[in-house]
Write a protein that holds these residues in place. Structure first.
Motif, short mmCIF file in Angstrom:
data_model
loop_
_atom_site.label_atom_id
_atom_site.label_comp_id
_atom_site.label_asym_id
_atom_site.label_seq_id
_atom_site.Cartn_x
_atom_site.Cartn_y
_atom_site.Cartn_z
N PRO A 104 0.83 -1.21 0.00
CA PRO A 104 0.00 0.00 0.00
C PRO A 104 0.86 1.26 0.00
CG PRO A 104 0.10 -0.90 2.20
CD PRO A 104 0.87 -1.85 1.31
N ALA A 105 0.28 2.35 -0.46
CA ALA A 105 1.02 3.61 -0.53
C ALA A 105 1.34 4.15 0.85
CB ALA A 105 0.21 4.64 -1.31
N ARG A 106 0.57 3.78 1.83
CA ARG A 106 0.89 4.14 3.22
C ARG A 106 0.42 2.98 4.10
NH1 ARG A 106 -3.71 7.21 1.97
NH2 ARG A 106 -5.48 6.62 3.25
N PRO A 107 0.94 2.89 5.32
CA PRO A 107 0.58 1.74 6.15
C PRO A 107 -0.94 1.60 6.34
CG PRO A 107 2.40 2.94 7.12
CD PRO A 107 1.92 3.78 5.99
N VAL A 108 -1.40 0.38 6.26
CA VAL A 108 -2.82 0.09 6.48
C VAL A 108 -2.92 -0.72 7.76
CG1 VAL A 108 -4.81 -1.19 5.59
CG2 VAL A 108 -3.37 0.13 4.03
N ARG A 109 -3.64 -0.22 8.72
CA ARG A 109 -3.72 -0.93 10.01
C ARG A 109 -5.07 -1.62 10.20
NH1 ARG A 109 1.53 -0.84 11.13
NH2 ARG A 109 2.39 1.25 11.22
N THR A 110 -5.97 -1.44 9.27
CA THR A 110 -7.25 -2.14 9.37
C THR A 110 -7.12 -3.48 8.66
OG1 THR A 110 -7.96 -0.97 7.40
CG2 THR A 110 -8.61 -0.03 9.50
N PRO A 111 -7.96 -4.46 9.04
CA PRO A 111 -7.82 -5.78 8.42
C PRO A 111 -8.12 -5.72 6.91
CG PRO A 111 -9.23 -5.87 10.36
CD PRO A 111 -9.00 -4.43 10.07
N VAL A 112 -7.24 -6.29 6.13
CA VAL A 112 -7.49 -6.42 4.69
C VAL A 112 -7.20 -7.86 4.29
CG1 VAL A 112 -7.00 -4.03 4.01
CG2 VAL A 112 -5.13 -5.67 4.13
N THR A 113 -7.82 -8.27 3.22
CA THR A 113 -7.55 -9.60 2.70
C THR A 113 -7.52 -9.55 1.17
OG1 THR A 113 -8.09 -11.93 2.90
CG2 THR A 113 -9.94 -10.42 2.68
N LEU A 114 -7.40 -10.71 0.57
CA LEU A 114 -7.11 -10.79 -0.86
C LEU A 114 -8.16 -11.63 -1.59
CD1 LEU A 114 -4.81 -10.42 -3.13
CD2 LEU A 114 -4.14 -12.72 -2.46
N VAL A 115 -8.54 -11.16 -2.74
CA VAL A 115 -9.32 -11.96 -3.68
C VAL A 115 -8.54 -11.96 -4.99
CG1 VAL A 115 -11.37 -11.88 -5.15
CG2 VAL A 115 -11.62 -11.71 -2.68
N VAL A 116 -8.48 -13.13 -5.63
CA VAL A 116 -7.78 -13.24 -6.92
C VAL A 116 -8.82 -13.44 -8.01
CG1 VAL A 116 -6.03 -14.48 -8.22
CG2 VAL A 116 -5.80 -14.26 -5.74
N ALA A 117 -8.76 -12.61 -9.02
CA ALA A 117 -9.73 -12.71 -10.11
C ALA A 117 -8.98 -12.65 -11.43
CB ALA A 117 -10.75 -11.57 -10.01
N ALA A 118 -9.63 -13.08 -12.49
CA ALA A 118 -8.97 -13.04 -13.79
C ALA A 118 -10.03 -12.96 -14.89
CB ALA A 118 -8.10 -14.28 -13.98
N ARG A 119 -9.65 -12.29 -15.96
CA ARG A 119 -10.53 -12.19 -17.13
C ARG A 119 -9.69 -12.60 -18.34
NH1 ARG A 119 -14.79 -8.27 -17.72
NH2 ARG A 119 -13.86 -7.21 -15.94
N SER A 120 -10.19 -13.59 -19.09
CA SER A 120 -9.42 -14.04 -20.27
C SER A 120 -9.66 -13.08 -21.43
CB SER A 120 -9.84 -15.45 -20.67
OG SER A 120 -11.08 -15.40 -21.33
N ASP A 121 -8.80 -13.15 -22.40
CA ASP A 121 -8.98 -12.29 -23.57
C ASP A 121 -10.28 -12.63 -24.28
OD1 ASP A 121 -6.67 -11.13 -22.88
OD2 ASP A 121 -5.49 -11.76 -24.63
N ALA A 122 -10.76 -13.86 -24.08
CA ALA A 122 -12.02 -14.27 -24.70
C ALA A 122 -13.22 -13.82 -23.87
CB ALA A 122 -12.04 -15.78 -24.89
N GLY A 123 -12.97 -13.22 -22.71
CA GLY A 123 -14.07 -12.70 -21.90
C GLY A 123 -14.48 -13.57 -20.73
N GLU A 124 -13.85 -14.73 -20.58
CA GLU A 124 -14.20 -15.59 -19.45
C GLU A 124 -13.71 -14.96 -18.14
OE1 GLU A 124 -13.43 -20.13 -17.75
OE2 GLU A 124 -12.40 -19.46 -19.56
#
Lengths: 216, 245
Positions: B146-166
């Motif tokens: 992050p651009a500055r420290p983040v002290r609140t809980p954060v988590t991650l989601v991974v997503a993807a979009r194919s060139d075909a639109g999937e």
């Protein structure tokens, strides 16, 4: 050039915005910062359940950011004329910063009101009891988290380096009375923290990494 | 009142410093940072320091107007017009969406380290690649900061979009960790994070508070603009695994 002169030049270059100087200075200070981080993590056993290596890197990174953020406000306070080396100065800053980060991560048990204070209890016995329970380090950590940069400097000179109060007063341009008043206040704070920790069940005073993380 | 407690604390600090200077302590804590670790720490620190703070855009130049007898009337009319516009906007539901408020609380994120598939052996201080090529079972190792420290809980989601639109999305439960300042380090085989078919994808790492992140592809696709999370993206070409060749 002497090492101090080298440091002065490097700090001036970094503060003056010379390309690469800021990174060179940070690189130069990493080992000193890591030493303080390692001490704090050993004291609090905070790394339990987390990747200790990642924990070290995160905290070192946090201290580096603290040194240079806000136009390097903290770093600009270094004055070699006062006799403290750059490493020693940065270690002092790191000590306080890491204590604060770790303290806030656990939640602050001292925030729920004024700690009880028993004037009559024996200081030395309390210190022995804490030492026996390996809790003296926790008291130190909590105390650092409460201290201002000036407090840190006074504590370092008086109790870590063991200088005499008149010498400390002279070094910090304070009156002897002001040094005594500071020592009295700090003693009360340390005492209150120590009594809380001594009373707490040992599991509660150990590591707890699930507390909320609030901004410093 | 005596000083025994402060003396004991000072003595304790002296002992700890001496032991630290002698390199004593658990190896994981006292072992000097390696070149790679030093590079990662400095990259992440300076990425945070160098990210410009979000500041209000500079105000337009103020032009002094000549006062006239009509000025007070104009001011009153302007105030009334602005008040009416605000009321209208408020009643029409023009209030700032919750998403943008949540987003405002979270600084921008950037990839400060990325090693994956064909780029796993890159030097730690090499520039972050814009595109990676890897097999689905290959490891991806990245740090987003992050651009500055983040002290609140954060988590991650991974997503993807194919060139075909999937579109695909996953909420990984392992393979990543969040630092005390909100940086996220991912170190896992790609298919453990998000299984992807062969082809070209735009891989999106979404960072936000656990309740704000999308739970499925539909929530990602239909997110408000701006969404209540931060996104960092990288192009990924998924190639056949050595094992399947």
């Amino acid at each position: 050039m002497t090492p101090v002169a080298d440091d002065v030049e490097l700090v001036q270059a970094a503060l003056g915005g010379r390309a690469g100087a800021r990174r060179s200075l940070a690189e130069r200070l990493l080992d000193s910062i890591q030493r303080e981080v390692a001490i704090a993590l050993q004291r609090s056993a905070i790394a339990r359940g987390r990747d200790p290596r990642q924990e070290v890197q995160d905290l070192v990174q946090d201290v580096v950011v603290m040194l240079f953020e806000h136009d390097a406000r903290e770093l600009r306070r270094w004055d070699p004329a006062r006799g403290r080396s750059l490493d020693s100065f940065v270690r002092l800053l790191a000590r306080r910063r890491v204590a604060r980060v770790l303290s806030q991560r656990r939640g602050n048990p001292w925030a729920d009101g004024e700690a009880e204070y028993h004037e009559a209890a024996d200081e030395a016995a309390l210190a022995d009891r804490l030492e026996g329970r390996a809790q003296l380090g926790q008291v130190l950590q909590r105390l650092y988290a409460e201290m201002s940069p000036r407090d840190m400097e006074l504590f370092e000179l008086l109790f870590v380096q063991g200088l005499e109060p008149p010498d400390v007063a002279l070094a910090l341009s304070m009156s002897r009375g002001a040094v005594n008043a500071w020592a009295y206040r700090t003693r009360r704070t340390a005492r209150a923290i120590a009594e809380r920790i001594a009373k707490a069940p040992s599991s509660a005073s150990g590591s707890d990494t699930t507390g909320s993380m609030t901004d410093v | 009142m005596s000083d025994e407690l402060l003396q004991a604390l000072g003595e304790r600090q002296r002992t700890e410093i001496a032991a630290s200077d002698r390199g004593e302590g658990p190896s994981d804590l006292v072992r000097p940072l390696s070149g790679t670790e030093r590079g990662a720490v400095l990259d992440a620190a300076f990425a945070m320091l160098d990210e410009p703070e979000a500041t209000p855009s500079s105000p337009n130049p103020v032009v002094e107007l000549q006062t006239s007898r009509r000025t007070p009337l104009l001011i009153a009319a302007t105030v009334l017009a602005v008040a009416a516009a605000v009321l209208l906007w408020w009643n029409l539901g023009g209030r700032e969406p919750v998403g943008s408020q949540q987003l405002a609380a979270l600084p921008a994120y950037a990839i400060t380290r990325l090693q994956a598939g064909n780029a796993l052996d890159r030097a730690a201080d090499a520039p972050v690649p814009r595109e990676i090529e890897l097999a689905a079972d290959q490891r991806i190792e990245t740090v987003i900061t992050p651009a500055r420290p983040v002290r609140t809980p954060v988590t991650l989601v991974v997503a993807a979009r194919s060139d075909a639109g999937e579109m695909k999305l996953a909420r990984p439960e392992r393979g990543f960790e969040v630092s005390s300042v909100g940086a996220i380090r991912i170190d896992a085989p790609l298919d453990q994070l998000l299984p992807l078919a062969l082809g070209s994808w735009s891989l999106a790492l979404l960072v936000g508070s656990p309740g704000a992140l999308p739970r499925d592809v539909e929530a990602w696709r239909d997110a408000p603009d701006p969404p209540p999370w931060r996104t960092v993206s990288v192009r990924a070409k998924i190639v056949a695994s050595d094992r399947s060749r």
